[in-house]
Scaffold this motif. Sequence first.
Motif, PDB file in Angstrom:
ATOM      1  N   ALA A   1       0.821  -1.215   0.000  1.00  0.00           N
ATOM      2  CA  ALA A   1       0.000   0.000   0.000  1.00  0.00           C
ATOM      3  C   ALA A   1       0.858   1.270   0.000  1.00  0.00           C
ATOM      4  O   ALA A   1       0.341   2.364   0.183  1.00  0.00           O
ATOM      5  CB  ALA A   1      -0.923  -0.003   1.216  1.00  0.00           C
ATOM      6  N   GLY A   2       2.164   1.100  -0.173  1.00  0.00           N
ATOM      7  CA  GLY A   2       3.042   2.259  -0.250  1.00  0.00           C
ATOM      8  C   GLY A   2       3.647   2.705   1.067  1.00  0.00           C
ATOM      9  O   GLY A   2       4.296   3.746   1.131  1.00  0.00           O
ATOM     10  N   TRP A   3       3.449   1.952   2.114  1.00  0.00           N
ATOM     11  CA  TRP A   3       4.034   2.273   3.410  1.00  0.00           C
ATOM     12  C   TRP A   3       5.436   1.667   3.496  1.00  0.00           C
ATOM     13  O   TRP A   3       5.759   0.728   2.779  1.00  0.00           O
ATOM     14  CB  TRP A   3       3.198   1.673   4.538  1.00  0.00           C
ATOM     15  N   THR A   4       6.212   2.165   4.428  1.00  0.00           N
ATOM     16  CA  THR A   4       7.464   1.514   4.805  1.00  0.00           C
ATOM     17  C   THR A   4       7.154   0.723   6.059  1.00  0.00           C
ATOM     18  O   THR A   4       6.529   1.251   6.990  1.00  0.00           O
ATOM     19  CB  THR A   4       8.570   2.553   5.086  1.00  0.00           C
ATOM     20  N   CYS A   5       7.553  -0.524   6.063  1.00  0.00           N
ATOM     21  CA  CYS A   5       7.331  -1.358   7.248  1.00  0.00           C
ATOM     22  C   CYS A   5       8.548  -2.243   7.452  1.00  0.00           C
ATOM     23  O   CYS A   5       8.886  -3.056   6.597  1.00  0.00           O
ATOM     24  CB  CYS A   5       6.075  -2.209   7.090  1.00  0.00           C
ATOM     25  N   ASP A   6       9.211  -2.050   8.570  1.00  0.00           N
ATOM     26  CA  ASP A   6      10.395  -2.840   8.911  1.00  0.00           C
ATOM     27  C   ASP A   6      10.150  -3.562  10.225  1.00  0.00           C
ATOM     28  O   ASP A   6       9.680  -2.961  11.197  1.00  0.00           O
ATOM     29  CB  ASP A   6      11.621  -1.933   9.063  1.00  0.00           C
TER      30      ASP A   6
ATOM     31  N   GLY B   1      13.142  -8.682  22.261  1.00  0.00           N
ATOM     32  CA  GLY B   1      11.886  -8.873  21.555  1.00  0.00           C
ATOM     33  C   GLY B   1      11.979  -8.447  20.111  1.00  0.00           C
ATOM     34  O   GLY B   1      12.902  -8.812  19.404  1.00  0.00           O
ATOM     35  N   PHE B   2      11.002  -7.616  19.691  1.00  0.00           N
ATOM     36  CA  PHE B   2      11.013  -7.130  18.322  1.00  0.00           C
ATOM     37  C   PHE B   2      10.286  -5.792  18.225  1.00  0.00           C
ATOM     38  O   PHE B   2       9.525  -5.414  19.117  1.00  0.00           O
ATOM     39  CB  PHE B   2      10.394  -8.145  17.355  1.00  0.00           C
ATOM     40  N   LYS B   3      10.569  -5.085  17.125  1.00  0.00           N
ATOM     41  CA  LYS B   3       9.989  -3.770  16.899  1.00  0.00           C
ATOM     42  C   LYS B   3       9.464  -3.719  15.472  1.00  0.00           C
ATOM     43  O   LYS B   3      10.126  -4.169  14.542  1.00  0.00           O
ATOM     44  CB  LYS B   3      11.057  -2.699  17.117  1.00  0.00           C
ATOM     45  N   VAL B   4       8.272  -3.170  15.325  1.00  0.00           N
ATOM     46  CA  VAL B   4       7.666  -2.965  14.017  1.00  0.00           C
ATOM     47  C   VAL B   4       7.628  -1.463  13.774  1.00  0.00           C
ATOM     48  O   VAL B   4       6.961  -0.732  14.498  1.00  0.00           O
ATOM     49  CB  VAL B   4       6.234  -3.542  13.965  1.00  0.00           C
ATOM     50  N   ALA B   5       8.400  -1.014  12.778  1.00  0.00           N
ATOM     51  CA  ALA B   5       8.358   0.394  12.380  1.00  0.00           C
ATOM     52  C   ALA B   5       7.468   0.487  11.154  1.00  0.00           C
ATOM     53  O   ALA B   5       7.680  -0.243  10.181  1.00  0.00           O
ATOM     54  CB  ALA B   5       9.765   0.896  12.063  1.00  0.00           C
ATOM     55  N   ALA B   6       6.459   1.327  11.209  1.00  0.00           N
ATOM     56  CA  ALA B   6       5.530   1.483  10.085  1.00  0.00           C
ATOM     57  C   ALA B   6       5.242   2.965   9.910  1.00  0.00           C
ATOM     58  O   ALA B   6       4.908   3.658  10.866  1.00  0.00           O
ATOM     59  CB  ALA B   6       4.240   0.715  10.349  1.00  0.00           C
ATOM     60  N   PHE B   7       5.396   3.427   8.680  1.00  0.00           N
ATOM     61  CA  PHE B   7       5.142   4.837   8.405  1.00  0.00           C
ATOM     62  C   PHE B   7       5.009   5.049   6.906  1.00  0.00           C
ATOM     63  O   PHE B   7       5.362   4.196   6.107  1.00  0.00           O
ATOM     64  CB  PHE B   7       6.269   5.714   8.967  1.00  0.00           C
TER      65      PHE B   7
END
Length: 147
Positions: free
Chosen positions: A63-68, A75-81
């Motif tokens: 959908a054109g987002w950046t998601c890492d 643990g873990f981290k979800v970066a979405a923008f």
Amino acid sequence: MSNDIERQLAKILARDNELRDAEASEKRKQEAAVAAAVIEWESRVEKVLLPAIEPLAAMLKGAGWTCDIERTPRGFKVAAFRGDMVVYGSRERPSLSFELQQGKDLVVLHEATPSGIRLDAKILGVSVEPDVVKNRIVEFVSKLALK
């Protein structure tokens, strides 16, 4: 009289030793539970949770987002923008992290959005289900998408 005093002191010391032994035993049990939680969490993150959230990352990217999705020490981290979105008061990108609390068997969530940074009140157990994590990520993205 001195025998009574000695007996009384001996009883006090024996009770004190019993309490100390019980405390030490409880502490060992707690440490073992935390160690088991660390092992369970690490395995669950790698084998269950990360694979479960990959489809969400793919949808966002489509959908054109950046998601890492990034592994962190606990643990873990979800970066979405999308675009030049940043966290309020910083240059960091919006993210949601799931991390095992140090010395505990609980997982805490940290949310960083353009509105600010906050510790999520929803504390999870190490055996958290993938659907709970996915729903929390969807809630996070909905806050960003409506901005």
